[in-house]
Structures are given as structure tokens and as C-alpha cells.
Scaffold this motif. Structure first.
Motif, short mmCIF file in Angstrom:
data_model
loop_
_atom_site.label_atom_id
_atom_site.label_comp_id
_atom_site.label_asym_id
_atom_site.label_seq_id
_atom_site.Cartn_x
_atom_site.Cartn_y
_atom_site.Cartn_z
N LYS A 133 27.42 25.22 -15.24
CA LYS A 133 28.08 26.42 -15.80
C LYS A 133 29.18 26.03 -16.79
N CYS A 148 29.75 35.01 -15.06
CA CYS A 148 29.49 33.71 -14.43
C CYS A 148 30.62 33.33 -13.49
N GLU A 203 26.22 22.63 -9.92
CA GLU A 203 26.17 24.00 -10.44
C GLU A 203 27.40 24.32 -11.29
#
Length: 249
Positions: free
Chosen positions: A53, A249, A49
Motif C-alpha cells: 500500500k 486505503c 501489505e
């Protein structure tokens, strides 16, 4: 997250009344290994992940860099356009100034020719006056001949007549030449006036076109400034949006 995952998995595979304190060492070892495996899987998921990102952030960063480079190139092109437009404006102004100077020069030549024609007219009137005086003198001599005894000889009369005739012919010839010259100059002046008038009209038209071209250059430059300002505003808005997205984010 890993603790919750470990706890959930551990509770789901063991009896409700079973605890690790009551388990055998091998069971405890297996349970620890299982928990470590689950933690490792959770870490791997988190790494993936984070990598996803990070890649998305890298792509956004590259897009922003590309936008910034395009904006810089656009500014360079616009600066070059302004320089070229300024050069065109300077050339147009110089051309207009040269045409005005040429028109003034032609007008000055017309005035000089008009002054020359006026001088010739004055000279023609003077010749007419001289001719009238000679004609009066000629008539006077004729009247004298009728009453004077010294001109009784035919030869004297012929010589006197020849002299007067030659003088009269010279005056008439001079008058004719002056009249021809005046007429030629008048015709030349008319043709010159027409030519210079046409040239002045042409210069005026070219001057108007130069002014119109200069106005068009200025309007085009103003439009380019508006486009650049809009591009800057759009790029700033996109950068701000991208920065906000990254912070979330």
C-alpha cells in the motif's frame, strides 16, 4: 487477527478435551512457540501489505507531482504565449498606425498637387487675359496708323510692327510654356493620383489583414485559456480522486 489465527490453529491441532493447563511444560512451550510463529507470519503478511500500500501511495504521489509539474510547465508555456501574443498585437497595432499615417501623408501630397494645378490654371487664364489685352492694343495701333500722320514712315511702321511682333511672340511663347507645363503637371497629377490611390488601397488591404491577424491572435489566446482551465479542472478532479482513494486505503 493474530489472536483469532492462534486460537483457530491451536484448537484444530489439539483434542477437544485437551487444555494447556493439563499439558506438560514441554507441550506448553511448543504450543507457545507455534503461536509465536503464527503471530510472526501474520506480522510479516501485514508488513508486506503495508509495504504494498505504501508503494502504491508513493506511486500515486509521484504521479500527482508529475501532473503538477506538467501543469506548471503548461502554465509557463501559456504565460510565454500570452507575452508573445501581446508583443505581436503591439507590433500589429504599430504597423496599422504607421500605414494609416502613410496613407494620410499620401493624401496630403495629392491635395498639395491639386492645389498647384489649380494655381497653374489660374496663371494660364491670366496669361490669356494679358494676351487678349495686347491683341486689342495691337488692333488699336493699326487703326491709329490709318489715321495718324506721325507713322507715315516705313521704318517707324516696321519698328513698331517688330516691337508688337516681339511682344506678341513672347506672349504666345509664354502661353505655350504655361500650357505645356499645365499639361505635364496634369499628366503627372493623374499618374500620381493613380499611384497614390493604388497605395491607399494597398494600405487599406494591409490594414484589414493586420486587424484580421489581431483578431486571430485574440481568438487563439481565448482558446488557450479555455484549454488551461479545462486542464486545471481535470488535474483537480484527478487529485481529488487520488486523495479519496488514499483515504479509503
Amino acid at each position: 487477527m493474530a489472536g483469532e489465527l492462534q486460537h483457530g490453529v491451536g484448537m484444530s491441532t489439539m483434542p477437544k478435551n485437551f487444555t494447556l493447563e493439563n499439558a506438560s511444560p514441554s507441550t506448553k512451550l511448543l504450543e507457545k512457540r507455534r503461536q509465536m510463529f503464527e503471530v510472526q507470519e501474520a506480522l510479516e503478511l501485514q508488513k508486506k501489505e503495508f509495504a504494498r500500500k505504501e508503494e502504491a501511495f508513493r506511486k500515486r504521489e509521484e504521479a500527482l507531482k508529475k501532473k503538477d509539474l506538467e501543469l506548471q510547465e503548461s502554465l509557463i508555456r501559456f504565460s510565454k504565449f500570452l507575452q508573445e501574443n501581446d508583443s505581436k498585437r503591439v507590433r500589429a497595432e504599430k504597423k496599422a498606425a504607421d500605414e494609416i499615417k502613410s496613407r494620410q501623408q499620401k493624401q496630403k501630397e495629392i491635395e498639395q498637387l491639386a492645389e498647384t494645378l489649380e494655381q497653374l490654371r489660374d496663371e494660364k487664364e491670366h496669361v490669356h487675359d494679358v494676351l487678349d489685352k495686347y491683341m486689342q492694343y495691337h488692333r488699336y495701333l493699326e487703326s491709329v496708323l490709318e489715321v495718324a500722320d506721325e507713322y507715315q514712315e516705313i521704318q517707324d511702321l516696321l519698328m513698331r510692327h517688330a516691337t508688337l511682333q516681339a511682344t506678341n511672340d513672347d506672349l504666345r511663347s509664354h502661353q505655350q510654356r504655361c500650357a505645356c507645363e499645365a499639361e505635364a503637371i496634369r499628366a503627372a497629377l493623374q499618374a500620381f493620383n493613380k499611384q497614390k490611390t493604388d497605395e491607399i488601397l494597398n494600405l487599406n488591404n494591409r490594414l484589414a489583414q493586420s486587424k484580421k491577424q489581431l483578431e486571430d491572435y485574440e481568438q487563439e489566446a481565448s482558446l488557450q485559456v479555455t484549454i488551461i482551465c479545462f486542464s486545471n479542472h481535470t488535474a483537480a478532479a484527478e487529485a481529488k480522486a487520488a486523495s479519496g482513494g488514499n483515504s479509503r486505503c
